[in-house]
Design a protein around this motif. Structure first.
Motif, PDB file in Angstrom:
ATOM      1  N   ARG A 857      33.400  46.103  42.670  1.00 50.90           N
ATOM      2  CA  ARG A 857      33.619  45.268  43.850  1.00 50.90           C
ATOM      3  C   ARG A 857      32.279  44.757  44.366  1.00 50.90           C
ATOM      4  O   ARG A 857      31.271  45.489  44.330  1.00 50.90           O
ATOM      5  CB  ARG A 857      34.335  46.049  44.952  1.00 50.90           C
ATOM      6  N   LEU A 858      32.277  43.521  44.855  1.00 51.91           N
ATOM      7  CA  LEU A 858      31.072  42.911  45.411  1.00 51.91           C
ATOM      8  C   LEU A 858      31.180  42.836  46.928  1.00 51.91           C
ATOM      9  O   LEU A 858      32.275  42.923  47.499  1.00 51.91           O
ATOM     10  CB  LEU A 858      30.861  41.517  44.815  1.00 51.91           C
ATOM     11  N   ALA A 859      30.038  42.653  47.582  1.00 47.96           N
ATOM     12  CA  ALA A 859      30.004  42.635  49.046  1.00 47.96           C
ATOM     13  C   ALA A 859      30.814  41.482  49.637  1.00 47.96           C
ATOM     14  O   ALA A 859      31.322  41.584  50.761  1.00 47.96           O
ATOM     15  CB  ALA A 859      28.554  42.575  49.520  1.00 47.96           C
ATOM     16  N   ASP A 860      30.940  40.355  48.908  1.00 46.89           N
ATOM     17  CA  ASP A 860      31.672  39.204  49.451  1.00 46.89           C
ATOM     18  C   ASP A 860      33.179  39.281  49.198  1.00 46.89           C
ATOM     19  O   ASP A 860      33.924  38.330  49.431  1.00 46.89           O
ATOM     20  CB  ASP A 860      31.118  37.900  48.865  1.00 46.89           C
ATOM     21  N   GLY A 861      33.680  40.437  48.670  1.00 44.78           N
ATOM     22  CA  GLY A 861      35.106  40.627  48.450  1.00 44.78           C
ATOM     23  C   GLY A 861      35.555  40.316  47.040  1.00 44.78           C
ATOM     24  O   GLY A 861      36.684  40.638  46.663  1.00 44.78           O
ATOM     25  N   ARG A 862      34.699  39.647  46.264  1.00 43.13           N
ATOM     26  CA  ARG A 862      35.089  39.357  44.898  1.00 43.13           C
ATOM     27  C   ARG A 862      35.014  40.618  44.038  1.00 43.13           C
ATOM     28  O   ARG A 862      34.414  41.623  44.426  1.00 43.13           O
ATOM     29  CB  ARG A 862      34.194  38.271  44.293  1.00 43.13           C
ATOM     30  N   VAL A 863      35.631  40.534  42.825  1.00 42.11           N
ATOM     31  CA  VAL A 863      35.569  41.626  41.857  1.00 42.11           C
ATOM     32  C   VAL A 863      34.947  41.078  40.586  1.00 42.11           C
ATOM     33  O   VAL A 863      35.360  40.035  40.076  1.00 42.11           O
ATOM     34  CB  VAL A 863      36.975  42.190  41.560  1.00 42.11           C
ATOM     35  N   GLU A 864      33.916  41.758  40.083  1.00 38.16           N
ATOM     36  CA  GLU A 864      33.233  41.313  38.875  1.00 38.16           C
ATOM     37  C   GLU A 864      33.760  42.110  37.679  1.00 38.16           C
ATOM     38  O   GLU A 864      33.943  43.333  37.753  1.00 38.16           O
ATOM     39  CB  GLU A 864      31.719  41.520  38.996  1.00 38.16           C
TER      40      GLU A 864
END
Length: 907
Positions: A857-864
């Motif tokens: 999970r990334l800080a901006d809500g996206r998932v890598e």
């Protein structure tokens, strides 16, 4: 031959033995049933006249013991009595009697003539005849005959031209005993073996084929499998019951040319006929065979594998000379896995030398698992099926018009024990048929499509009157008149039914030719140059067969008329011009969607965004069609008011129709499918939606794919075609209907030159150099599907991710072709630590581990998303980000990555 359980006298019968003997007596009655089906009484023809001065030679009474015979020798002198049935042939007639019913063989042999044999009843009525039923040119008749007197006529096929010849006649009682195999029990197969020769008793059904008959008793109801195998014969099986007659027959149902019958049977006696497809004299000198009767253990069999072609899909109507696509679905519907080392392939066959097959597919732990099905395209996909690279569609071309068929089958083989052989014993086979009508190249009736009443057209400012009419051949009219005279009776009256048979014959036999007339409207008697005549004929053909009823054509009638018109932007109907027009429109619509920016930033594409793109493309196509339809309505109004259709207008109509039916209609259909799926209860798997997908799939009659789109973008002059091709690969993966709409349009464009040429040919103006230049005939080879790389090879795949319940993200991979693999541990929780990578459990392919899915999970809500190979290599997809607010339940895909194959097992 070997008789493992011969019929013999029974000892004093115990109750079980008495039951068996009663069964045997009933089974023998089956042979009588077969005999009765070909009984003498129902097969006699009218009496044949025999000259009173021609002698009948009496041979006496045939003995009742098997092997009893009657013999006679004779000579055809060329001056003997004529045959009753063959004018100009010598004949000798013989009489014999039978006191006991039985199987009788009559042979006629001659070294110097082509023998021909007739069997007659005692009153002269004809029963049977034969030519070449024995060895070489010798004749033979074999039948079951009832007691009574019979006549034999010994004659020749070639008449008297071959000169005198000696012959010998034999009449023999045969011993064609039914061989009893006994009762069938679980685990105790019944077996027999024998040899088919020219002297073997003939089949009860077709006497020219050697056959053996066997009986067996089934004490309890059960599923029975009967195998008849022969290395150098072509085995054929029949199965009969005393109460139901013939209940089964098979040729080639086993491995190769071997025969197999498998049925559930009630308890009781049964008769097997083991025969061969080839007649005696076409057989090898001796063809050995083995017969095995097996009681199937159904519960155990249901735990085995079972391969089946579950569906085959091809257009119901195709055009001769045009390639079309055949899709199918194949699966293992059984409960067991294929044996280790097994190999299989799928093939399609049809008339006109149609044969195509997939690459050989090796059985592996991760493929052909129980209950798994694989589809070759969206038309045959189900909610439970998946795709693999090896299961590919077929491209088929029929060359001749008329009714045809296709047969798709899957065949599997055990591992070969011989290193020089690719396949071992056949272990599975199944197939399905589909009928196909091959059209002659005209999309309309071949007679009505060539004719039309007089119409006025304009070429280079001059008006012409053009008509194409049918002319009946004058000779047919004269023949009809002659026939009419012959059909009157002695009083000169017509037939009593009042019908003229001669008129009907003349209608059927007349040679119908089309005569096209072209004349100047201002001076009908003036000579018209062939060049202008061809151009005027084309304009008239468009007027009569395209413009009239244009809105009633199937593809056109389905298009909406309420859209806001927009310019169509199409100037020609050649392959290159249509591909360029499609490529330009495709690039504009896809670029406007903004999806290129999504993947440029590494984001995964939301399938619903591709649905929106498809709806936008449908709206744009509808707007272009609205403008075209408006021009057609205006043109129809002017023509119906008496205005002449010009050559330029006719060409524009032909171009617009080709564009509307081939390019615009698939885009509109795809949009309708998206709307239907969004509103249906079961979404994309709704039966109505699946039917719409099948209809669109039927329009994909070539194997275009990325190569076709590359050609279209190149002809349109698109600057960054490579980026659009990369984006198209993602769009196809996200929404198969997008691929169908794209490929359908490309296939229509690739077939445009052929379709336009057929239209000109229907008008007999296809050789006009001016029209060929007007249509700018060209050809672009249909792109071929690249074959799958040889195994072992790197594994191309995409990482999958979708939002599930409670904010969890489910993970998986999608292999090339669409097959999905979900590892056992595959979820990222909603409260997972930001920035920390998590890994799934192992992802397996071809029985080996290729790695694990990486996710964070990334800080901006996206998932890598990412992947780690089995060797520990970190693989980063270009498209790898799941948006912060993805649509729930929808799979998002990374761009394609290539993962090293599973490592070879250690020694």
């Amino acid at each position: 031959m070997t008789r493992e359980r011969p019929i013999s006298a029974a000892p004093p019968a115990t109750p079980p033995v008495r039951r068996r003997m009663r069964f045997l007596a009933m089974a023998c009655a089956v042979v009588a049933l077969v005999i009765a089906a070909f009984a003498l009484d129902g097969s006699r023809s009218a009496l044949a006249e025999h000259p009173a001065d021609c002698a009948v030679n009496d041979l006496g009474v045939l003995g009742g013991e098997p092997g009893s015979d009657l013999q006679a020798d004779g000579r055809w002198t060329t001056e003997d009595c004529d045959s009753r049935f063959r004018a100009g042939s010598d004949a000798h007639t013989y009489r014999f009697e039978i006191a006991e019913a039985g199987r009788i063989r009559i042979g006629l042999a001659s070294a110097g003539a082509d023998a021909y044999l007739y069997l007659l009843a005692g009153d002269g009525s004809r029963i049977a005849d034969n030519d070449d039923g024995a060895a070489g040119r010798d004749a033979r008749i074999e039948r079951d005959l009832e007691p009574g007197a019979y006549l034999v006529e010994a004659t020749t096929l070639g008449g008297r031209r071959d000169g005198p010849a000696d012959f010998s006649l034999s009449i023999e009682r045969l011993s064609c005993d039914v061989i009893d195999l006994g009762p069938l029990a679980a685990g105790a197969d019944l077996t027999a073996s024998g040899t088919w020769t020219i002297d073997t008793c003939g089949s009860r059904i077709v006497a020219a084929h050697p056959a053996y008959n066997y009986t067996f008793v089934l004490p309890e109801p059960g599923r029975v499998r009967i195998d008849l195998e022969s290395e150098n014969g072509d085995a054929v099986l029949s199965l009969a019951s005393p109460t139901r007659g013939v209940i089964g027959a098979n040729d080639d149902g086993g491995d190769g040319r071997n025969a197999r019958i498998e049925q559930y049977l009630p308890a009781g006696p049964y008769v097997i006929e083991a025969t061969t497809y080839l007649r005696r004299d076409l057989q090898p000198i001796g063809a050995d065979f083995t017969l095995v009767v097996h009681l199937v253990d159904e519960p155990a069999a249901q735990q085995d594998f079972q391969l089946k072609i579950e569906e085959i899909f091809a257009p119901g109507e195709v055009v001769a000379g045009q390639p079309f696509r055949v899709d199918y679905r194949v699966g293992n519907i059984g409960a067991g896995e294929l044996p280790e080392g097994a190999r299989l392939f799928v093939y399609v066959v049809g008339p006109q030398r149609i044969f195509n097959r997939t690459a050989v597919i090796d059985a592996a732990p991760d493929i052909w698992q129980p209950g798994v099905s694989y589809h070759s395209g969206p038309a045959t996909a189900t909610a439970a099926s998946t795709a693999v690279r090896a299961v590919t569609p077929f491209g088929v071309v029929f060359r001749e018009p008329g009714p045809a068929w296709l047969f798709a089958a899957v065949v599997a083989f055990a591992e070969s024990e011989d290193e020089d052989e690719d396949f071992g014993e056949e272990i599975a086979w199944h197939g399905l048929w589909q009928n196909v009508m091959v059209l002659s190249g005209l999309t309309y009736d071949p007679v009505e499509g060539l004719t039309f009443d007089p119409v006025t057209v304009s070429v280079d400012g001059a008006e012409y009157r053009v008509a194409a009419v049918l002319d009946a051949d004058d000779d047919a009219d004269e023949g009809a008149a002659a026939d009419a005279d012959e059909d009157t009776d002695a009083d000169g009256d017509a037939d009593a039914d009042g019908d003229s048979d001669a008129d009907e014959d003349a209608d059927e036999d007349a040679d119908e030719d089309v005569t096209t007339s072209v004349s100047l409207a201002s001076d009908p008697d003036a000579e018209v140059a062939p060049t202008l005549g061809a151009l005027a004929t084309f304009a008239a053909g468009v007027r009569a067969h395209v413009l009239d009823g244009i809105f009633d054509r199937d593809a056109i009638a389905a298009l909406p008329l309420d859209a806001e018109p927009a310019p169509a932007g199409i100037a020609g109907a050649s392959v290159r011009e249509l591909l360029a027009a499609f490529g330009e429109a495709y690039a504009a619509t896809v670029t406007a969607s903004g999806l290129a920016d999504v993947i440029a930033g590494g984001g995964a594409i939301d399938p619903r965004a591709v649905e929106d793109l498809t709806l936008d493309a449908a709206a744009a196509a509808s707007a272009r069609y609205a403008a075209i339809a408006a021009s057609w309505r205006d043109l129809l109004d002017r023509v119906e008011a008496g205005e002449a259709l010009t050559l330029a207008e006719a060409f524009a109509v032909q171009v617009q129709l080709t564009y509307a039916e081939g390019i615009l209609a698939p885009a509109v259909s795809a949009g309708e499918i998206v709307r239907a799926a969004r509103s249906a209860e079961f979404g994309w798997w709704d039966p109505g939606v699946r039917a719409m997908i099948r209809d669109l799939s039927g329009q994909v009659d070539c194997l275009a794919g990325a190569a076709g789109l590359r050609a279209a973008l190149g002809l349109a002059g698109v600057a960054d075609a490579g980026a659009l091709l990369a984006l198209d690969a993602e769009l196809r993966a996200a929404l198969p209907v997008h691929a169908l709409a794209t490929d359908s349009a490309i296939c229509a464009a690739l077939g445009a030159d052929a379709a336009n040429w057929r239209f000109l040919r229907a008008l007999s103006i296809h050789e006009s150099a001016e029209l060929q230049a007007l249509f700018a005939f060209d050809s672009v080879p249909s792109p071929e599907v690249e074959p799958p790389p040889p195994d072992p090879s790197p594994v191309p795949l995409r990482v999958l991710a979708r939002l599930g319940d409670h904010g969890r993200v489910e993970l998986g991979v999608e292999l090339a072709g669409g097959e999905q693999r979900l590892p056992r541990v595959r979820s990222l929780s909603a409260d997972a630590e930001v920035g920390r990578w998590k890994v799934s459990s192992d992802v397996e392919v071809d029985g080996g581990v290729i790695g694990q899915i990486r996710v964070r999970r990334l800080a901006d809500g996206r998932v890598e998303l990412g992947f780690r190979s089995a060797a520990g290599e970190r693989i980063v997809p270009d498209i790898r980000y799941l948006p912060a607010d993805p649509t729930a339940g929808v799979w998002f895909r990374s761009s394609e990555i290539v993962v090293p194959p599973p490592p070879a097992p250690s020694e």
